[in-house]
Design a protein around this motif. Structure first.
Motif, short mmCIF file in Angstrom:
data_model
loop_
_atom_site.label_atom_id
_atom_site.label_comp_id
_atom_site.label_asym_id
_atom_site.label_seq_id
_atom_site.Cartn_x
_atom_site.Cartn_y
_atom_site.Cartn_z
N ILE A 162 -5.90 30.16 12.13
CA ILE A 162 -6.81 29.87 11.03
C ILE A 162 -7.56 28.56 11.24
N GLY A 163 -6.90 27.58 11.89
CA GLY A 163 -7.49 26.25 12.01
C GLY A 163 -8.59 26.12 13.03
N THR A 164 -8.65 27.01 14.01
CA THR A 164 -9.61 26.78 15.10
C THR A 164 -10.46 28.01 15.40
N MET A 165 -9.98 28.83 16.32
CA MET A 165 -10.83 29.87 16.91
C MET A 165 -11.36 30.89 15.92
N THR A 166 -10.54 31.29 14.96
CA THR A 166 -11.00 32.33 14.03
C THR A 166 -12.13 31.80 13.14
N GLN A 167 -12.04 30.54 12.72
CA GLN A 167 -13.10 29.95 11.90
C GLN A 167 -14.38 29.80 12.71
N VAL A 168 -14.24 29.31 13.94
CA VAL A 168 -15.41 29.12 14.81
C VAL A 168 -16.08 30.47 15.08
N ASN A 169 -15.26 31.50 15.27
CA ASN A 169 -15.80 32.83 15.51
C ASN A 169 -16.63 33.32 14.32
N SER A 170 -16.16 33.02 13.11
CA SER A 170 -16.91 33.38 11.90
C SER A 170 -18.24 32.63 11.85
N ILE A 171 -18.20 31.34 12.18
CA ILE A 171 -19.42 30.52 12.16
C ILE A 171 -20.42 31.02 13.20
N THR A 172 -19.96 31.19 14.43
CA THR A 172 -20.87 31.58 15.51
C THR A 172 -21.45 32.97 15.28
N GLN A 176 -25.43 33.53 14.90
CA GLN A 176 -26.09 34.42 15.85
C GLN A 176 -26.88 35.51 15.11
N ALA A 177 -26.27 36.04 14.04
CA ALA A 177 -26.93 37.10 13.26
C ALA A 177 -28.17 36.59 12.53
N SER A 178 -28.09 35.35 12.01
CA SER A 178 -29.20 34.82 11.20
C SER A 178 -30.26 34.11 12.02
N PHE A 179 -29.82 33.36 13.05
CA PHE A 179 -30.78 32.52 13.79
C PHE A 179 -30.84 32.82 15.29
N GLY A 180 -29.98 33.73 15.76
CA GLY A 180 -29.98 34.04 17.18
C GLY A 180 -29.35 32.96 18.05
N THR A 181 -28.55 32.07 17.42
CA THR A 181 -27.91 30.98 18.17
C THR A 181 -26.81 31.53 19.08
N ALA A 182 -26.79 31.09 20.31
CA ALA A 182 -25.75 31.53 21.26
C ALA A 182 -24.39 31.03 20.80
N PRO A 183 -23.37 31.91 20.69
CA PRO A 183 -22.04 31.50 20.22
C PRO A 183 -21.44 30.36 21.04
N GLU A 184 -21.66 30.38 22.35
CA GLU A 184 -21.09 29.34 23.23
C GLU A 184 -21.65 27.97 22.88
N VAL A 185 -22.97 27.92 22.64
CA VAL A 185 -23.62 26.64 22.29
C VAL A 185 -23.12 26.16 20.94
N ALA A 186 -23.08 27.07 19.97
CA ALA A 186 -22.65 26.70 18.61
C ALA A 186 -21.22 26.17 18.60
N SER A 187 -20.31 26.81 19.34
CA SER A 187 -18.91 26.39 19.33
C SER A 187 -18.73 25.01 19.95
N VAL A 188 -19.51 24.69 20.99
CA VAL A 188 -19.43 23.36 21.60
C VAL A 188 -19.94 22.29 20.62
N VAL A 189 -21.04 22.59 19.92
CA VAL A 189 -21.58 21.65 18.93
C VAL A 189 -20.56 21.42 17.81
N ILE A 190 -19.95 22.50 17.32
CA ILE A 190 -18.93 22.39 16.26
C ILE A 190 -17.77 21.52 16.74
N ALA A 191 -17.33 21.74 17.99
CA ALA A 191 -16.22 20.96 18.55
C ALA A 191 -16.56 19.47 18.58
#
Length: 443
Positions: A162-172, A176-191
């Motif tokens: 719950i604390g890490t990967m699952t939340q990031v997966n929801s965000i990315t 991606q669906a709304s803005f076409g942001t690459a999940p890999e880029v988004a997860s690094v920025v979040i980190a």
């Protein structure tokens, strides 16, 4: 891989089966009766206490402790989880979600009280508290294995679930669906964002939570209330469907396949507990850090968290789905709420919900980073806390690179395992909870 996933799904169903749900709700019912419907009698006082000046020892304000706990609980469960409950259990599931929350308020009160009563300081002078400490100091040294069991489960949930990967997966996924942001880029920025906050400890986490949680909750509440007002003529039929579905089940209609009373109870109670975490033992870790010397007062403040999370936010999600009719639409539960927002606000609605999801999930990451840290400190001391924080940030960064079906299921299992030692402690220490409460209210 499919066989492994299937095995863990069966284990998940076993852990989160009827016995655990009955124990969770049963503990809440028992405490409600023993405390004389405290969640009704003292709810106004509880809300007043949130905004009173703090007097006592602690690391953060009582409001900061509540905001940190809400940061961890107000998340994707309030949006996707409610949609899942209603789409599979029918409108009646919302009623049983309310019931789980009502009795869960007494449980959350007890957790907050014990958190202050049995908290301690670590070697760096910071407050440490939560179920592992009230098990050890309240029940005695012979119960240390139970405290260790809880702490290990807490670290695993924080780092791998719950604390890490699952939340990031929801965000990315949302970005991606709304803005076409690459999940890999988004997860690094979040980190990177998370790392700048969590290395500052509970002070930084609570400061961010104090600012972000009220804002994100207010924005989401405003949006869902707008949806309900625009469909006001459907509000009374929706409420009728909630109460009738709770006791008679819901017939098939539209794209909805129908649901029995058993399904309504199971889905409503399970989703309610998932959302507000009453009885899981996570929130008292944050509550322990509050600047107060009065366990009962922090218990009352903690209780408001369940009310805000489920009675207010989850209810608004559920009612907006019901009045708009989206709950009967065929399709993925993950897009139900998004379709509701888009239907009312147009394309902007999807963007609003995406931003809410991003904030909800990011604050959940921050809250769980602290929960995991305190569990880690209980197990290994303060020397290696920065090692834990570094690994936590690394796991956040991984979120956009992995498919998480198996991780979600494992996180679910370990989350359920956190609840068991905590509920044992709440029942064992219920005489302490009742005695402290009587003494305080007699004053």
């Amino acid at each position: 891989m499919d066989h492994v996933l299937q095995f863990f799904q069966q284990l998940d169903n076993l852990v989160w089966g009827a016995p655990l749900l009955v124990l969770l709700v049963g503990t809440g019912i028992y405490l409600t009766l023993r405390l004389g419907l405290l969640q009704i009698r003292y709810l106004p006082k509880a809300f007043r206490l949130i905004f009173t000046e703090d007097e006592g020892h602690g690391d953060i304000s009582s409001f900061g402790a509540l905001a940190t706990a809400l940061a961890a609980t107000v998340g994707t469960g309030n949006i996707v989880g409610v949609a899942t409950a209603i789409q599979t259990g029918g409108p009646g599931a919302l009623f049983w979600m309310w019931m789980a929350a009502f009795f869960g308020m007494a449980t959350k009160y007890a957790e907050g009280l014990l958190a202050i009563r049995y908290r301690t300081k670590d070697d760096n002078g910071h407050i440490s508290g939560g179920p592992m400490y009230y098990i050890l100091h309240g029940m005695g040294e012979k119960w240390r294995p139970l405290a260790i069991f809880f702490a290990v489960a807490g670290v695993l949930v924080a780092l791998f679930g719950i604390g890490t990967m699952t939340q990031v997966n929801s965000i990315t996924g949302s970005l991606q669906a709304s803005f076409g942001t690459a999940p890999e880029v988004a997860s690094v920025v979040i980190a990177l964002v998370v790392s700048t906050i969590i290395f500052g400890g509970i002070h930084w986490i609570s400061k961010v939570s104090e600012k972000v949680v009220p804002f994100m909750a207010a924005a989401y509440i405003f949006a869902t209330v707008t949806i309900i007002v625009l469909h006001l003529d459907q509000l009374l039929p929706a409420l009728k469907a909630v109460f009738s579905g709770a006791f008679t089940g819901t017939a098939a209609m539209g794209g909805f396949a129908g649901a029995t009373v058993k399904m309504a109870i199971q889905k409503g109670v399970a989703r309610g507990v998932f959302s507000n975490e009453s009885g899981l033992g996570s929130a008292p870790i944050a509550a322990a850090a509050a600047k107060t010397n009065e366990p009962v007062e922090q218990g009352l403040i903690s209780m408001t968290g369940t009310f805000i999370d489920t009675i207010i936010i989850c209810s608004l999600t559920g009612l907006s789905l019901l009045v708009s009719g989206e709950w009967m639409a065929k399709g993925s539960t993950s897009t139900l709420t998004q379709d509701t927002f888009t239907g009312v606000f147009g394309p902007v609605g999807g963007i609003i919900l995406t931003l809410c999801l991003v904030l909800f999930a990011t604050t959940t990451i921050l809250g769980w980073s602290y929960y995991g840290e305190r569990c880690f400190e209980f197990l290994f001391g303060v020397k290696h806390i920065n090692l834990y924080r570094t690994f936590f940030v690394f796991m956040v960064g991984l979120g956009g690179f992995l498919k998480l079906d198996l991780v979600w299921v494992i996180a679910d299992i370990v989350n359920g395992l956190m609840a068991l030692p905590n509920l044992i402690a709440l029942l064992a220490l219920s005489p302490v909870i009742i005695k402290e409460s009587k003494q305080y209210f007699k004053k």
